[in-house]
Design an enzyme around this catalytic site. Structure first.
Site, PDB file in Angstrom:
ATOM      1  N   HIS A 309       0.719  -0.984   0.220  1.00 55.10           N
ATOM      2  CA  HIS A 309       0.023   0.091   0.092  1.00 55.10           C
ATOM      3  C   HIS A 309       0.976   1.264  -0.144  1.00 55.10           C
ATOM      4  O   HIS A 309       1.983   1.269   0.637  1.00 55.10           O
ATOM      5  CB  HIS A 309      -1.153  -0.063   1.223  1.00 55.10           C
ATOM      6  CG  HIS A 309      -1.959   0.929   1.212  1.00 55.10           C
ATOM      7  ND1 HIS A 309      -1.896   2.372   1.315  1.00 55.10           N
ATOM      8  CD2 HIS A 309      -3.251   0.836   0.792  1.00 55.10           C
ATOM      9  CE1 HIS A 309      -3.210   2.943   1.144  1.00 55.10           C
ATOM     10  NE2 HIS A 309      -4.068   1.864   0.910  1.00 55.10           N
ATOM     11  N   ASP A 366      -7.883  -4.153  -0.231  1.00 54.80           N
ATOM     12  CA  ASP A 366      -8.380  -4.172  -1.603  1.00 54.80           C
ATOM     13  C   ASP A 366      -8.473  -5.817  -1.990  1.00 54.80           C
ATOM     14  O   ASP A 366      -9.501  -6.359  -2.860  1.00 54.80           O
ATOM     15  CB  ASP A 366      -7.621  -3.595  -2.758  1.00 54.80           C
ATOM     16  CG  ASP A 366      -7.594  -2.268  -2.370  1.00 54.80           C
ATOM     17  OD1 ASP A 366      -8.773  -1.573  -2.186  1.00 54.80           O
ATOM     18  OD2 ASP A 366      -6.661  -1.468  -2.353  1.00 54.80           O
TER      19      ASP A 366
END
Length: 431
Positions: A309, A366
């Site tokens: 991320h 995600d």
């Protein structure tokens, strides 16, 4: 000695200087206030992507990417995920404090009684081709709310702003479900206000007139958890877009519609949709090992979606929370799907591989959210719509905060011009 709360910047070529004050918040690094920089030195700053620039002061969400910290109004995301609900978190984001029992009952009542859409919106959806992307329909439908509530909306009135927030949080699931059902040729369902927020949405999505919907409770629990984790994430691309549009005085429906379109991109809210598309590309658990090898090859452009991320340098706190729920959903529902097998094999391989461990490329929120949506029977093209339902709470909280902040200005970023220098027009015959 110079004041430690002042940063002095000197342009040695001109000897012009500027004394820039430091602005500190409750948590996080101090920021250099450059408001007088151009006046003092004749220079602007250059910061592509605004990665080192604070555009506003906000009391809503705090992130420490190095430590894996995410706070909503000071409350750790881990505590909210375990003990709260999405609707309670929405109240928290809007009002700054967790509600008392009577406050939450009133808020829940207001949300439940603003879920209906104007009947003419049915005709609005009919203007789309049957296979239009749900995000296109969602953005257009939310923007159209401006036409329904324009005359009785004063953005400078706190009561009107609160009502707009209630309407958006209430109607977003109704619009989202209508987008999905239109895309598959089903009639839209009216909201059942005797149900809780997430259950009501699932019924609008999947219930058919011919038979009642029997949903496993784990489905609603998982979706509520995902909504909590996606409710806000500081000054991300879509939230900054909402604030930028809102800074012009635009109404909240237009501002949120702009946020929806920003969220659509695969680098932002569309990331979980991209994860599923990549799982489809990998195709089989037998191909996971070769996919891992390709991801580690610097000469191969292939990169695994849903790992690492850009904000969280060590770990995504939301991923740690949702991973447990992901495995619970798969076990409880007993869903058999080759893509889910690919996902679990990929997770297992990456968590054991030194390459990913050393680089802290762990599966992020995600990755797991896409798997959960898939297990719940939500089609891939609806993934970003689900994200938008949750993020509406954060978007409208930021829009309201912006209007309550004294001295707020219209957004007007600067640029480094790289075009042609001044030149004279040449007639067509002489070009």
């Amino acid at each position: 000695m110079s004041d430690p709360k002042i940063v002095k910047l000197v342009d040695e070529s001109t000897s012009r200087s500027s004394e820039l004050p430091l602005v500190s918040g409750t948590l996080g690094p101090a920021c250099i206030d450059i408001a007088t920089l151009y006046k003092d030195t004749g220079h602007f700053t250059y910061d592509p992507g605004f990665g080192s620039t604070a555009s506003t002061k906000s009391a809503i969400t705090y992130i420490d990417g190095d430590k894996g910290v995410l706070l909503y109004r000071g409350y750790p995301i881990e505590q909210l995920a375990e003990k709260s609900s999405f609707l309670e978190v929405a109240y928290l984001l809007l009002n700054g404090e967790l509600p008392k029992a009577d406050e939450f009952a009133a808020f829940e009542h207001d949300v439940s009684h603003h879920t209906m859409l104007h009947e003419s919106l049915k005709n609005f959806f009919q203007g789309f081709h049957h296979d239009a992307h749900p995000m296109a329909m969602l953005a257009a439908a939310v923007a159209s709310l401006s036409a329904f509530y324009h005359d009785d909306l004063n953005v400078d009135d706190p009561a009107d702003r609160k009502l707009a927030a209630i309407r958006l949080i209430a109607k977003m699931p109704t619009i989202a479900a209508a987008c999905y059902r239109y895309s598959i040729g089903w009639p839209s369902r009216y909201p059942r206000n005797n149900l809780e927020y997430v259950d009501r949405f699932l019924h609008m999505m999947f219930e058919v007139p011919s038979e009642p919907l029997q949903m496993n409770p784990v489905a609603a629990k998982a979706l509520d958890l995902l909504f909590i984790l996606h409710a806000d994430h500081e000054q991300n691309a879509s939230t900054s877009t909402v604030r930028l549009v809102g800074s012009t005085g635009a109404n909240p429906y237009a501002s949120i519609a702009a946020g929806i379109t920003a969220l659509w991109g695969p680098a932002h809210g569309g990331a979980n949709e991209a994860v599923l598309k990549q799982l489809e590309e990998i195709g089989s658990p037998d191909n996971v090992e070769s996919a891992i090898l390709r991801a580690k090859d610097k000469n191969d452009s292939f990169r695994l979606m849903g790992f690492g991320h850009r904000v969280y340098k060590n770990f995504d706190p939301r991923a740690k929370i949702i991973r447990e729920m992901c495995h619970k959903v798969l076990a409880e529902l007993g869903v058999k799907d080759p893509l889910l097998d690919v996902a679990m094999k990929l997770e297992e391989a990456a968590l054991k591989d030194e390459y990913f461990i050393e680089r802290k490329l762990y599966p992020n929120v995600d990755f797991y959210s896409g798997i959960i949506y898939k297990a719940l029977g939500i089609p891939t093209e609806m993934f970003t719509v689900m994200f938008a339902i949750a993020r509406t709470a954060g978007w409208i909280a930021h829009w309201i905060e912006q209007h309550e902040t004294p001295g707020s200005r219209i957004g007007r970023p600067r640029q480094v011009y790289t075009g042609a220098d001044v030149r004279d027009f040449v007639p067509t015959t002489k070009r």
